[in-house]
Design an enzyme around this catalytic site. Sequence first.
Site, PDB file in Angstrom:
ATOM      1  N   CYS A 258       0.823  -1.207   0.000  1.00 54.86           N
ATOM      2  CA  CYS A 258       0.000   0.000   0.000  1.00 54.86           C
ATOM      3  C   CYS A 258       0.863   1.266   0.000  1.00 54.86           C
ATOM      4  O   CYS A 258       1.499   1.563  -0.996  1.00 54.86           O
ATOM      5  CB  CYS A 258      -0.987  -0.045   1.168  1.00 54.86           C
ATOM      6  SG  CYS A 258      -2.420   1.033   0.939  1.00 54.86           S
TER       7      CYS A 258
ATOM      8  N   HIS B 195      -3.759  -5.150   0.018  1.00 55.80           N
ATOM      9  CA  HIS B 195      -3.390  -5.758   1.303  1.00 55.80           C
ATOM     10  C   HIS B 195      -3.429  -7.283   1.233  1.00 55.80           C
ATOM     11  O   HIS B 195      -4.478  -7.904   1.405  1.00 55.80           O
ATOM     12  CB  HIS B 195      -4.337  -5.264   2.403  1.00 55.80           C
ATOM     13  CG  HIS B 195      -4.102  -3.850   2.790  1.00 55.80           C
ATOM     14  ND1 HIS B 195      -3.257  -3.478   3.817  1.00 55.80           N
ATOM     15  CD2 HIS B 195      -4.551  -2.684   2.250  1.00 55.80           C
ATOM     16  CE1 HIS B 195      -3.222  -2.161   3.910  1.00 55.80           C
ATOM     17  NE2 HIS B 195      -4.004  -1.658   2.967  1.00 55.80           N
TER      18      HIS B 195
ATOM     19  N   GLU C 125      -2.357  -9.239   3.417  1.00 53.46           N
ATOM     20  CA  GLU C 125      -2.713  -9.770   4.748  1.00 53.46           C
ATOM     21  C   GLU C 125      -4.214  -9.708   4.985  1.00 53.46           C
ATOM     22  O   GLU C 125      -4.725 -10.350   5.905  1.00 53.46           O
ATOM     23  CB  GLU C 125      -1.967  -8.993   5.832  1.00 53.46           C
ATOM     24  CG  GLU C 125      -2.633  -7.728   6.319  1.00 53.46           C
ATOM     25  CD  GLU C 125      -2.601  -6.574   5.321  1.00 53.46           C
ATOM     26  OE1 GLU C 125      -3.267  -5.553   5.553  1.00 53.46           O
ATOM     27  OE2 GLU C 125      -1.898  -6.685   4.297  1.00 53.46           O
TER      28      GLU C 125
END
Length: 380
Positions: A271, A354, A356
């Site tokens: 990001c 993202h 994650e």
Amino acid sequence: MKPNFKPSILVLEDGTYFKGWSSPSPYTVTGEVVFTTGITGYQEIITDPSYAGQIIIFTSPEIGNTGTNDEDNESSQSNCAGIITRNFCYSPNNWRMKKDLSSFLNQEKIPFFYGIDTRILTQHIRTVGAINGCMSNEVLDKQTLLKKLKDTPSMKGLDLVQQVTSPKPYSWTTMIDPAWNFYSTNKTSQAAEKLIVVLDCGVKYNILRYLATYGFEIKVMPASSSAKDILSHNPDGILLSNGPGDPSAVTYLKQTLQSIFQKRIPVFGICMGHQIISLALGGETFKLKFGHRGINHPTGIFQKIEITSQNHGFAVNAESFDDPDIQITHYNLNDFTVAGLAHKTLPIFSVQYHPEASPGPHDAKFFFDIFHKMVVTQTH
């Protein structure tokens, strides 16, 4: 139990305003008004440091149904300026719940505004773009709040990383919940004694949990750390985290990276980290009209896609690179902005979204596998 309702008002800098309700705690706050389209993960969103300085519109018509817990926070404190929703659930029910959402917001001192048609507000933001707004239950006069908005800086050119980065280095060891642990023992043993330095631009905890679950030793360092301080730890890999504000204003980190790249240490950006890596490689960034914030953004290239979680208001200009060794690896397939890149000769890669994914799908978690492989096979 429902709190005592208190009249509240939201005024946008273009003069548009909405009247609604809030909790009784007095507040007057300003920030960039943005919207997120995810229908799950409100606790993670509210505690995501990337929302610093922003007032978040939840497009889901009701939030709070599962309350809040002690495990899903993405940072030690909430940094958003406030939240807006159509409705709150005051009778949540979930086996992990510790408190209801309104109690959590009061604890975190986050103003909340509700009872309006968030569809109309979101459509307006889509039309005019993300703009500053002022929320208040103390001052209900539109003109007074418009005057206050004139002193509120634009997000463009604003360095908010310094507000959310850790003031000093720290170690991290917490892994992903064992019930969700999909990493092999082999990967964990390979990563043992490998040190990852995470440059904290506003890092989400789930990024750190992923790295720890691989078996890496993790040192989180402030974004303002010098190249000398970073290299003094002899890192086997460096990760640049997500974060708030305008990446072009974080000039100190751009310069730090340019000093590190030739050391051939594997570098992974997520990001904001992706944007700063791009700037350090000679690229440029620009402000999106209303940003990408949600958990269903398709990204990919050559007819292969991942559904991804995204939260950013700036993007990388694909035409700004002169270096033929920089390869665009992914695009956002909604608007074809750059979603990922890699360097052909240096161990550097990054993604705008993202992997994650907290909240969100896990299509892109394989990027941690790529980073793991780069770190354990490096020859620098």
